[in-house]
Scaffold this motif. Structure first.
Motif, PDB file in Angstrom:
ATOM      1  N   ILE A 179       0.828  -1.212   0.000  1.00 24.66           N
ATOM      2  CA  ILE A 179       0.000   0.000   0.000  1.00 24.66           C
ATOM      3  C   ILE A 179       0.861   1.261   0.000  1.00 24.66           C
ATOM      4  CG2 ILE A 179      -1.981  -1.135   1.055  1.00 24.66           C
ATOM      5  CD1 ILE A 179      -1.260   0.297   3.694  1.00 24.66           C
ATOM      6  N   PHE A 180       2.040   1.194   0.600  1.00 25.78           N
ATOM      7  CA  PHE A 180       2.930   2.357   0.639  1.00 25.78           C
ATOM      8  C   PHE A 180       3.497   2.642  -0.754  1.00 25.78           C
ATOM      9  CE2 PHE A 180       3.082   0.530   4.944  1.00 25.78           C
ATOM     10  CZ  PHE A 180       2.570   1.605   5.644  1.00 25.78           C
ATOM     11  N   VAL A 181       3.881   1.595  -1.456  1.00 34.26           N
ATOM     12  CA  VAL A 181       4.382   1.738  -2.821  1.00 34.26           C
ATOM     13  C   VAL A 181       3.255   2.240  -3.719  1.00 34.26           C
ATOM     14  CG1 VAL A 181       5.376   0.526  -4.802  1.00 34.26           C
ATOM     15  CG2 VAL A 181       6.061  -0.114  -2.471  1.00 34.26           C
ATOM     16  N   ALA A 182       2.075   1.645  -3.582  1.00 37.96           N
ATOM     17  CA  ALA A 182       0.918   2.032  -4.401  1.00 37.96           C
ATOM     18  C   ALA A 182       0.556   3.497  -4.178  1.00 37.96           C
ATOM     19  CB  ALA A 182      -0.271   1.130  -4.089  1.00 37.96           C
ATOM     20  N   ASP A 183       0.637   3.945  -2.944  1.00 37.49           N
ATOM     21  CA  ASP A 183       0.311   5.338  -2.631  1.00 37.49           C
ATOM     22  C   ASP A 183       1.296   6.298  -3.325  1.00 37.49           C
ATOM     23  OD1 ASP A 183      -1.246   7.344  -1.202  1.00 37.49           O
ATOM     24  OD2 ASP A 183       0.548   7.635   0.016  1.00 37.49           O
ATOM     25  N   ILE A 184       2.570   5.956  -3.302  1.00 39.73           N
ATOM     26  CA  ILE A 184       3.584   6.786  -3.966  1.00 39.73           C
ATOM     27  C   ILE A 184       3.310   6.830  -5.470  1.00 39.73           C
ATOM     28  CG2 ILE A 184       6.047   6.942  -4.565  1.00 39.73           C
ATOM     29  CD1 ILE A 184       6.592   5.636  -1.757  1.00 39.73           C
ATOM     30  N   ILE A 185       3.075   5.674  -6.058  1.00 38.70           N
ATOM     31  CA  ILE A 185       2.794   5.574  -7.501  1.00 38.70           C
ATOM     32  C   ILE A 185       1.527   6.364  -7.835  1.00 38.70           C
ATOM     33  CG2 ILE A 185       2.075   3.977  -9.343  1.00 38.70           C
ATOM     34  CD1 ILE A 185       4.904   3.321  -8.791  1.00 38.70           C
ATOM     35  N   HIS A 186       0.480   6.178  -7.042  1.00 31.62           N
ATOM     36  CA  HIS A 186      -0.808   6.841  -7.286  1.00 31.62           C
ATOM     37  C   HIS A 186      -0.661   8.358  -7.262  1.00 31.62           C
ATOM     38  CE1 HIS A 186      -4.788   8.379  -5.820  1.00 31.62           C
ATOM     39  NE2 HIS A 186      -5.137   7.753  -6.926  1.00 31.62           N
ATOM     40  N   LYS A 187      -0.022   8.883  -6.238  1.00 33.88           N
ATOM     41  CA  LYS A 187       0.157  10.338  -6.127  1.00 33.88           C
ATOM     42  C   LYS A 187       0.969  10.895  -7.287  1.00 33.88           C
ATOM     43  CE  LYS A 187      -0.375  10.702  -1.135  1.00 33.88           C
ATOM     44  NZ  LYS A 187       0.309  10.719   0.150  1.00 33.88           N
ATOM     45  N   LYS A 188       2.030  10.177  -7.671  1.00 32.12           N
ATOM     46  CA  LYS A 188       2.866  10.644  -8.771  1.00 32.12           C
ATOM     47  C   LYS A 188       2.083  10.608 -10.084  1.00 32.12           C
ATOM     48  CE  LYS A 188       7.414  10.082  -8.772  1.00 32.12           C
ATOM     49  NZ  LYS A 188       8.399  11.033  -9.011  1.00 32.12           N
ATOM     50  N   LEU A 189       1.286   9.557 -10.296  1.00 33.23           N
ATOM     51  CA  LEU A 189       0.484   9.462 -11.521  1.00 33.23           C
ATOM     52  C   LEU A 189      -0.559  10.573 -11.599  1.00 33.23           C
ATOM     53  CD1 LEU A 189      -0.114   5.623 -11.887  1.00 33.23           C
ATOM     54  CD2 LEU A 189       1.154   7.115 -13.462  1.00 33.23           C
ATOM     55  N   GLU A 190      -1.221  10.832 -10.478  1.00 34.99           N
ATOM     56  CA  GLU A 190      -2.228  11.898 -10.483  1.00 34.99           C
ATOM     57  C   GLU A 190      -1.585  13.255 -10.764  1.00 34.99           C
ATOM     58  OE1 GLU A 190      -6.174  10.508  -8.157  1.00 34.99           O
ATOM     59  OE2 GLU A 190      -4.749  11.675  -6.967  1.00 34.99           O
TER      60      GLU A 190
ATOM     61  N   TYR B 282      -6.938  -0.361  -1.460  1.00 34.20           N
ATOM     62  CA  TYR B 282      -6.005  -1.382  -1.014  1.00 34.20           C
ATOM     63  C   TYR B 282      -6.749  -2.644  -0.643  1.00 34.20           C
ATOM     64  CZ  TYR B 282      -6.786   1.767   2.986  1.00 34.20           C
ATOM     65  OH  TYR B 282      -7.341   2.620   3.906  1.00 34.20           O
ATOM     66  N   LEU B 283      -6.023  -3.747  -0.734  1.00 30.85           N
ATOM     67  CA  LEU B 283      -6.619  -5.074  -0.653  1.00 30.85           C
ATOM     68  C   LEU B 283      -5.848  -5.945   0.324  1.00 30.85           C
ATOM     69  CD1 LEU B 283      -8.689  -6.970  -2.206  1.00 30.85           C
ATOM     70  CD2 LEU B 283      -6.733  -7.606  -3.623  1.00 30.85           C
ATOM     71  N   ASP B 284      -6.578  -6.638   1.165  1.00 22.29           N
ATOM     72  CA  ASP B 284      -5.965  -7.608   2.073  1.00 22.29           C
ATOM     73  C   ASP B 284      -6.393  -9.001   1.629  1.00 22.29           C
ATOM     74  OD1 ASP B 284      -4.564  -8.431   4.553  1.00 22.29           O
ATOM     75  OD2 ASP B 284      -6.553  -9.176   5.044  1.00 22.29           O
ATOM     76  N   ALA B 285      -5.430  -9.862   1.360  1.00 26.59           N
ATOM     77  CA  ALA B 285      -5.716 -11.211   0.870  1.00 26.59           C
ATOM     78  C   ALA B 285      -5.461 -12.274   1.930  1.00 26.59           C
ATOM     79  CB  ALA B 285      -4.866 -11.481  -0.369  1.00 26.59           C
ATOM     80  N   THR B 286      -5.377 -11.880   3.187  1.00 29.99           N
ATOM     81  CA  THR B 286      -5.020 -12.797   4.269  1.00 29.99           C
ATOM     82  C   THR B 286      -5.844 -14.080   4.262  1.00 29.99           C
ATOM     83  OG1 THR B 286      -4.339 -10.970   5.684  1.00 29.99           O
ATOM     84  CG2 THR B 286      -4.861 -13.033   6.788  1.00 29.99           C
ATOM     85  N   PHE B 287      -7.153 -13.960   4.169  1.00 30.96           N
ATOM     86  CA  PHE B 287      -8.019 -15.140   4.293  1.00 30.96           C
ATOM     87  C   PHE B 287      -8.095 -15.976   3.019  1.00 30.96           C
ATOM     88  CE2 PHE B 287      -9.853 -12.240   7.587  1.00 30.96           C
ATOM     89  CZ  PHE B 287      -9.336 -12.934   8.669  1.00 30.96           C
ATOM     90  N   HIS B 288      -7.452 -15.524   1.966  1.00 28.88           N
ATOM     91  CA  HIS B 288      -7.398 -16.309   0.731  1.00 28.88           C
ATOM     92  C   HIS B 288      -6.030 -16.957   0.524  1.00 28.88           C
ATOM     93  CE1 HIS B 288     -11.050 -14.014  -0.206  1.00 28.88           C
ATOM     94  NE2 HIS B 288     -11.342 -15.063  -0.946  1.00 28.88           N
ATOM     95  N   ARG B 289      -5.124 -16.739   1.463  1.00 33.09           N
ATOM     96  CA  ARG B 289      -3.794 -17.338   1.344  1.00 33.09           C
ATOM     97  C   ARG B 289      -3.883 -18.841   1.594  1.00 33.09           C
ATOM     98  NH1 ARG B 289       0.902 -14.401   1.374  1.00 33.09           N
ATOM     99  NH2 ARG B 289       1.872 -16.230   2.274  1.00 33.09           N
ATOM    100  N   ASP B 290      -3.081 -19.617   0.860  1.00 36.94           N
ATOM    101  CA  ASP B 290      -3.123 -21.067   1.033  1.00 36.94           C
ATOM    102  C   ASP B 290      -2.389 -21.532   2.293  1.00 36.94           C
ATOM    103  OD1 ASP B 290      -0.533 -20.643   0.193  1.00 36.94           O
ATOM    104  OD2 ASP B 290      -0.708 -21.829  -1.631  1.00 36.94           O
ATOM    105  N   ASP B 291      -1.657 -20.639   2.944  1.00 35.08           N
ATOM    106  CA  ASP B 291      -0.974 -20.990   4.184  1.00 35.08           C
ATOM    107  C   ASP B 291      -1.646 -20.373   5.412  1.00 35.08           C
ATOM    108  OD1 ASP B 291      -0.306 -18.338   3.785  1.00 35.08           O
ATOM    109  OD2 ASP B 291       1.847 -18.626   4.092  1.00 35.08           O
TER     110      ASP B 291
END
Length: 180
Positions: free
Chosen positions: A43-54, A65-74
């Motif tokens: 999310i930190f990388v995405a935020d930097i990219i998003h702000k620069k793109l805008e 932002y997305l949390d995939a914790t409950f879809h992880r196979d582990d």
């Protein structure tokens, strides 16, 4: 423990600028594109990219932002239960081009889980992956990034550490750590 600097502040800034230019070339006015950062560090990388793109495009680009914790196979294999993070996608992704952003591509399992999680928000037209660091030779699933800041040859025993000012570090730096 040995630390080797992969990208310093200046090189990381150049790398992010290059990634943004690649996105602009491929997505034009971003009218059909959304940016989604992976919890937790993506999310930190995405935020930097998003702000620069805008700033570069002078367009409002949907960002979440997305949390995939409950879809992880582990998920159930860990001794200590994993805590979920927040998912915030308050826009439709149905028929959109999704740019999924993470800091490091390692085994590919987190990205697979993210794609499973995204389906709950609609069926995107296309999903592209942007990562700052692609750890080569460690993939367990056939996942490849569309946009890569830097490819790094690594061993499974090594670790990539991304330090960003947005996370509270003094400078943006990326390290390769040997766990000797």
């Amino acid at each position: 423990m040995q630390k080797k600097l992969i990208l310093d502040t200046d090189l990381l800034d150049i790398t992010i600028s290059r990634l943004c230019q690649e996105l602009i070339e491929n997505h034009g006015d971003f009218s059909e594109t959304v940016i989604i950062g992976m919890q937790t560090r993506g999310i930190f990388v995405a935020d930097i990219i998003h702000k620069k793109l805008e700033k570069l495009t002078k367009k409002n680009i949907p960002f979440g932002y997305l949390d995939a914790t409950f879809h992880r196979d582990d998920f159930r294999r860990r001794e200590i239960p994993v805590k979920a993070n927040e998912t915030k996608i308050d826009f439709p992704i149905e028929g959109k081009r999704v740019v999924l952003v993470d800091d490091v591509l390692f085994t590919g399992r987190t990205i697979r889980a993210a794609m499973d999680t995204m389906i709950g928000f609609g069926r995107p037209q296309k999903v592209e992956l942007l990562v700052l660091i692609d750890r080569k030779y460690t993939r367990e699933l056939p996942i490849a990034a569309d946009y890569v800041g830097k490819s790094v040859n690594t061993l499974t025993s090594q670790r990539v550490l991304v330090e960003l000012e947005a996370q509270g570090h003094k400078q943006n730096k990326i390290w390769l750590i040997n766990k000797d």
